[in-house]
Design a protein around this motif. Structure first.
Motif, PDB file in Angstrom:
ATOM      1  N   GLY A  41      79.377  37.991 -11.037  1.00  0.00           N
ATOM      2  CA  GLY A  41      78.227  37.588 -10.240  1.00  0.00           C
ATOM      3  C   GLY A  41      78.242  36.123  -9.908  1.00  0.00           C
ATOM      4  N   PRO A  42      77.115  35.622  -9.369  1.00  0.00           N
ATOM      5  CA  PRO A  42      77.032  34.212  -8.988  1.00  0.00           C
ATOM      6  C   PRO A  42      76.850  33.297 -10.201  1.00  0.00           C
ATOM      7  CG  PRO A  42      74.988  35.348  -8.437  1.00  0.00           C
ATOM      8  CD  PRO A  42      75.931  36.387  -8.986  1.00  0.00           C
ATOM      9  N   TRP A  43      77.519  32.163 -10.166  1.00  0.00           N
ATOM     10  CA  TRP A  43      77.466  31.158 -11.234  1.00  0.00           C
ATOM     11  C   TRP A  43      76.017  30.794 -11.569  1.00  0.00           C
ATOM     12  CZ3 TRP A  43      81.669  28.103 -13.363  1.00  0.00           C
ATOM     13  CH2 TRP A  43      81.254  27.041 -14.160  1.00  0.00           C
ATOM     14  N   ASN A  44      75.180  30.674 -10.542  1.00  0.00           N
ATOM     15  CA  ASN A  44      73.811  30.164 -10.761  1.00  0.00           C
ATOM     16  C   ASN A  44      72.819  31.239 -11.199  1.00  0.00           C
ATOM     17  OD1 ASN A  44      73.662  31.500  -8.347  1.00  0.00           O
ATOM     18  ND2 ASN A  44      72.651  29.854  -7.225  1.00  0.00           N
TER      19      ASN A  44
ATOM     20  N   VAL B 190      72.140  29.244 -17.069  1.00  0.00           N
ATOM     21  CA  VAL B 190      73.153  28.730 -16.154  1.00  0.00           C
ATOM     22  C   VAL B 190      73.853  27.540 -16.816  1.00  0.00           C
ATOM     23  CG1 VAL B 190      73.538  27.677 -13.889  1.00  0.00           C
ATOM     24  CG2 VAL B 190      71.828  29.494 -14.157  1.00  0.00           C
ATOM     25  N   PRO B 191      75.199  27.513 -16.806  1.00  0.00           N
ATOM     26  CA  PRO B 191      75.920  26.395 -17.434  1.00  0.00           C
ATOM     27  C   PRO B 191      75.533  25.054 -16.832  1.00  0.00           C
ATOM     28  CG  PRO B 191      77.435  28.174 -16.888  1.00  0.00           C
ATOM     29  CD  PRO B 191      76.108  28.523 -16.279  1.00  0.00           C
ATOM     30  N   GLY B 192      75.558  24.027 -17.673  1.00  0.00           N
ATOM     31  CA  GLY B 192      75.249  22.671 -17.250  1.00  0.00           C
ATOM     32  C   GLY B 192      76.361  21.719 -17.642  1.00  0.00           C
TER      33      GLY B 192
ATOM     34  N   VAL C 211      83.771  29.849 -20.396  1.00  0.00           N
ATOM     35  CA  VAL C 211      84.919  30.753 -20.439  1.00  0.00           C
ATOM     36  C   VAL C 211      84.606  31.927 -19.526  1.00  0.00           C
ATOM     37  CG1 VAL C 211      86.382  32.213 -21.872  1.00  0.00           C
ATOM     38  CG2 VAL C 211      85.443  30.090 -22.819  1.00  0.00           C
ATOM     39  N   ILE C 212      85.467  32.137 -18.517  1.00  0.00           N
ATOM     40  CA  ILE C 212      85.214  33.158 -17.503  1.00  0.00           C
ATOM     41  C   ILE C 212      86.207  34.304 -17.651  1.00  0.00           C
ATOM     42  CG2 ILE C 212      85.385  33.601 -15.026  1.00  0.00           C
ATOM     43  CD1 ILE C 212      83.967  30.936 -14.613  1.00  0.00           C
ATOM     44  N   THR C 213      85.663  35.521 -17.765  1.00  0.00           N
ATOM     45  CA  THR C 213      86.495  36.720 -17.871  1.00  0.00           C
ATOM     46  C   THR C 213      86.114  37.747 -16.811  1.00  0.00           C
ATOM     47  OG1 THR C 213      84.977  37.605 -19.537  1.00  0.00           O
ATOM     48  CG2 THR C 213      86.900  36.419 -20.350  1.00  0.00           C
ATOM     49  N   HIS C 214      85.245  37.346 -15.880  1.00  0.00           N
ATOM     50  CA  HIS C 214      84.792  38.215 -14.787  1.00  0.00           C
ATOM     51  C   HIS C 214      84.970  37.483 -13.463  1.00  0.00           C
ATOM     52  CE1 HIS C 214      82.653  39.630 -18.379  1.00  0.00           C
ATOM     53  NE2 HIS C 214      82.700  40.824 -17.812  1.00  0.00           N
ATOM     54  N   ALA C 215      84.686  38.165 -12.366  1.00  0.00           N
ATOM     55  CA  ALA C 215      84.731  37.531 -11.036  1.00  0.00           C
ATOM     56  C   ALA C 215      83.426  36.771 -10.816  1.00  0.00           C
ATOM     57  CB  ALA C 215      84.926  38.590  -9.962  1.00  0.00           C
ATOM     58  N   ILE C 216      83.529  35.453 -10.747  1.00  0.00           N
ATOM     59  CA  ILE C 216      82.356  34.590 -10.600  1.00  0.00           C
ATOM     60  C   ILE C 216      82.453  33.872  -9.258  1.00  0.00           C
ATOM     61  CG2 ILE C 216      81.088  32.631 -11.575  1.00  0.00           C
ATOM     62  CD1 ILE C 216      81.075  35.171 -13.340  1.00  0.00           C
ATOM     63  N   THR C 217      81.338  33.816  -8.537  1.00  0.00           N
ATOM     64  CA  THR C 217      81.297  33.088  -7.275  1.00  0.00           C
ATOM     65  C   THR C 217      80.384  31.873  -7.419  1.00  0.00           C
ATOM     66  OG1 THR C 217      79.524  34.558  -6.533  1.00  0.00           O
ATOM     67  CG2 THR C 217      81.758  35.097  -5.824  1.00  0.00           C
ATOM     68  N   VAL C 218      80.839  30.756  -6.877  1.00  0.00           N
ATOM     69  CA  VAL C 218      80.043  29.526  -6.891  1.00  0.00           C
ATOM     70  C   VAL C 218      79.559  29.299  -5.466  1.00  0.00           C
ATOM     71  CG1 VAL C 218      80.014  27.067  -7.451  1.00  0.00           C
ATOM     72  CG2 VAL C 218      81.485  28.632  -8.759  1.00  0.00           C
ATOM     73  N   THR C 219      78.247  29.512  -5.248  1.00  0.00           N
ATOM     74  CA  THR C 219      77.679  29.417  -3.905  1.00  0.00           C
ATOM     75  C   THR C 219      76.765  28.203  -3.757  1.00  0.00           C
ATOM     76  OG1 THR C 219      75.906  30.899  -4.576  1.00  0.00           O
ATOM     77  CG2 THR C 219      77.813  31.902  -3.498  1.00  0.00           C
ATOM     78  N   GLU C 220      76.507  27.513  -4.862  1.00  0.00           N
ATOM     79  CA  GLU C 220      75.749  26.261  -4.856  1.00  0.00           C
ATOM     80  C   GLU C 220      76.481  25.298  -5.777  1.00  0.00           C
ATOM     81  OE1 GLU C 220      71.704  26.876  -6.100  1.00  0.00           O
ATOM     82  OE2 GLU C 220      71.478  28.672  -4.888  1.00  0.00           O
ATOM     83  N   ASP C 221      76.318  23.996  -5.552  1.00  0.00           N
ATOM     84  CA  ASP C 221      76.970  23.015  -6.416  1.00  0.00           C
ATOM     85  C   ASP C 221      76.684  23.340  -7.877  1.00  0.00           C
ATOM     86  OD1 ASP C 221      77.877  21.804  -4.172  1.00  0.00           O
ATOM     87  OD2 ASP C 221      76.657  20.003  -4.342  1.00  0.00           O
ATOM     88  N   ALA C 222      77.723  23.271  -8.702  1.00  0.00           N
ATOM     89  CA  ALA C 222      77.602  23.627 -10.115  1.00  0.00           C
ATOM     90  C   ALA C 222      78.423  22.649 -10.940  1.00  0.00           C
ATOM     91  CB  ALA C 222      78.099  25.054 -10.336  1.00  0.00           C
TER      92      ALA C 222
END
Length: 86
Positions: free
Chosen positions: A14-17, A27-29, A35-46
């Protein structure tokens, strides 16, 4: 003012945010080791402190969006999809 208490893992794709994506429902800061093991999308600055991608995990950063790791802006235009080969 949050003390780092170990890595945060992606829980679902899902989305990062989106808080539900993450193992701690937050939400990570800046201080988060991710640690990412899935499909993550970054759609806003993170941002995060560190980023580790474990197959089959992937990170796709939308055009014009920045993913900042340890205070460094990572320009993802040259590699929109960061993916570890199986």
């Amino acid at each position: 003012s949050c003390i780092n208490s170990g890595p945060v893992f992606s829980h679902i794709p899902g989305p990062w945010n989106s808080p539900v994506v993450w193992s701690n429902n937050d939400v990570p800061g800046l201080n988060t080791n991710v640690v990412i093991t899935h499909a993550i999308t970054v759609t806003e600055d993170a941002n995060c402190n560190s980023l580790k991608i474990i197959s089959p995990g992937s990170v796709t950063v939308s055009p014009g969006v920045k993913l900042t790791i340890q205070g460094q802006d990572i320009d993802m235009t040259s590699f929109n999809r960061v993916k570890k080969n199986k």
